[in-house]
Design an enzyme around this catalytic site. Structure first.
Site, short mmCIF file in Angstrom:
data_model
loop_
_atom_site.label_atom_id
_atom_site.label_comp_id
_atom_site.label_asym_id
_atom_site.label_seq_id
_atom_site.Cartn_x
_atom_site.Cartn_y
_atom_site.Cartn_z
N ASP A 69 0.81 -1.21 0.00
CA ASP A 69 0.00 0.00 0.00
C ASP A 69 0.85 1.27 0.00
O ASP A 69 0.60 2.19 -0.79
CB ASP A 69 -0.94 0.01 1.21
CG ASP A 69 -2.09 -0.98 1.05
OD1 ASP A 69 -2.17 -1.64 0.00
OD2 ASP A 69 -2.92 -1.09 1.98
N ARG B 105 1.58 6.95 16.88
CA ARG B 105 1.39 7.92 15.80
C ARG B 105 2.07 9.26 16.04
O ARG B 105 2.66 9.83 15.12
CB ARG B 105 -0.11 8.11 15.51
CG ARG B 105 -0.83 6.84 15.06
CD ARG B 105 0.01 6.00 14.13
NE ARG B 105 -0.72 4.85 13.57
CZ ARG B 105 -0.13 3.73 13.23
NH1 ARG B 105 1.18 3.58 13.42
NH2 ARG B 105 -0.82 2.75 12.70
N ASP C 109 -6.36 6.85 12.61
CA ASP C 109 -4.97 7.22 12.39
C ASP C 109 -4.79 8.48 11.56
O ASP C 109 -3.86 9.26 11.78
CB ASP C 109 -4.21 6.05 11.74
CG ASP C 109 -3.80 5.00 12.75
OD1 ASP C 109 -3.78 5.32 13.96
OD2 ASP C 109 -3.50 3.87 12.35
N SER D 90 -6.33 -6.78 8.74
CA SER D 90 -5.20 -5.85 8.72
C SER D 90 -4.51 -5.85 10.07
O SER D 90 -5.14 -6.09 11.11
CB SER D 90 -5.67 -4.44 8.36
OG SER D 90 -6.48 -3.92 9.39
#
Length: 409
Positions: free
Chosen positions: A19, A99, A128, A182
């Site tokens: 990705d 993050r 996110d 995922s």
């Protein structure tokens, strides 16, 4: 559609996976810009050099692959652990806390390389994107942010694979179909969601779990350890001093072997929807229990209860992406102030998914055997004093009861 002259150089949070490789090439072809690839080692357990080679293959001239494990645990995980932070009472915030560090380094790299934009691979449905972008703007208010999943016209996995093939991006055979779920991982945890996990009524398949044995498979004999603390931070295991990242990695090993740290959660995302996630936080679960035990004998009641009242707000700020907000920093200052005396050792028994406290001691302990003893306490506590204490606290209750019964007050 090509956007020309809009962006000159962009720093991409790049994993090396399919990705973000597609995103890298899409940025080059759509914006005609130079892409700086940044890959952070946060302890996800993957070899990162292939990411560097893939970025080179895709034409990146500036590539940053950085080991941020110690900074991650020392400056992000440990401050959060001092707060005993749990989102919605159970989630140890493993994805959320990673993050802001990635975003911080992206901004620093953008400044160092003269980039005028940053980009991430988060989708438009998740948390996110919010966490990355709130962090970007808090650190660099005029930065340009590119979120490909909100911009491009790809509608399916087939579209992405077609783009990859047209642009000579290698596609492994196991990446051609839809992934069964995922995964996001770092030194604190792994999270799995989507596809086979979307029905919250169905038990997660055994193959979803990557970081823990099932409690049923864990040893029949308990593992006993002692964690040493200084000023609220764990510093040793069984008397051996370890760096923050090394200590958490060791606790992960112990937690994995004893089936500790699994969580199946339906949570409320910041963007408004509910989602089901399966989390594994073996070392963090042990650390959380140990830290609370350490505080139980070193924190005054008022301080401990105030921390517990503020914790849900603090956890929500991290979950929602406000790590760099003034209110999180204010709460952190209060939390850190409370940790001055949180020093000592906690003994734990790890057994089939359970973390059991079996002992705690501290040079700063507020626990007094002289006062709590059922034997003669030599005048340390006059039990007759309790009578007046109870009557004063009962006064409003007696007045209320008298009114309700119609009695003369």
């Amino acid at each position: 559609m090509r956007v020309s002259g809009d962006v000159k150089k962009v720093v991409l949070a790049y994993s090396g996976g399919l990705d973000t490789s597609i995103i890298l090439k899409w940025l080059q072809t759509t914006y005609g810009c130079e892409v700086v690839a940044f890959t952070a080692d946060l302890g996800q357990g993957e070899e990162l050099e292939p990411a560097r080679k893939k970025a080179e293959l895709l034409g990146c001239r500036e590539i940053f692959v950085e080991d941020l494990r110690e900074e991650f645990v020392r400056d992000f995980v440990f401050p959060m652990m001092r707060a005993n932070a749990l989102y919605e009472g159970v989630y140890l915030l493993g994805t959320s806390i990673a993050r802001p560090l990635i975003a911080k380094r992206q901004i620093e790299i953008a400044r160092a390389t003269g980039a005028d934009a940053v980009a991430h691979g988060a989708t438009g449905k998740g948390n996110d994107q919010v966490r990355f972008e709130l962090s970007y703007y808090a650190l660099e208010p005029e930065i340009r942010v590119i979120a490909p999943w909100r911009e491009w016209t790809f509608k399916s996995r087939t579209d992405l694979i077609d783009f990859a093939e047209k642009n000579q991006i290698p596609v492994a055979k196991d990446k051609r179909g839809e992934a069964p779920f995922s995964v996001d991982a770092n030194l604190l945890h792994s999270s799995s969601e989507g596809k086979v996990l979307e029905d919250p009524a169905e038990e997660p398949p055994a193959y979803v779990f990557q970081r823990t044995l099932s409690p049923e498979e864990a040893p029949d004999q308990a593992t006993v350890i002692e964690i040493g603390f200084e000023h609220g931070d764990a510093v040793s295991i069984d008397g051996v001093r370890l760096s923050p990242a090394t200590l958490l990695a060791k606790l992960n090993e112990l937690g994995k072997a004893n089936g500790i740290g699994r969580l199946d959660l339906v949570e409320n995302r910041f963007v408004g929807m509910k989602s089901r996630g399966v989390y594994e936080t073996p070392g963090g679960t042990i650390l959380h229990v140990a830290h609370r035990a350490m505080e139980s004998i070193t924190l005054d009641r008022g301080a401990a209860h105030l921390k517990d009242e503020l914790m849900p707000r603090y956890a929500e700020l991290i979950y929602n992406g406000f790590w760099f907000s003034p209110e999180r920093e204010m709460l952190q200052a209060l939390i850190d102030k409370s940790q001055g005396a949180v020093t000592g050792g906690v003994r734990l028994k790890l057994y089939k998914g359970n973390v059991i406290v079996i002992g705690r001691e501290s040079p700063n302990s507020l626990y007094s055997t002289k006062i709590v003893t059922f034997e003669d306490d030599a005048g340390a506590y006059d039990q007759k004093d309790a009578q007046g204490f109870i009557k004063l606290n009962a006064l409003r209750l007696r007045l209320l009861a008298a009114r309700n019964k119609g009695l003369d007050r």
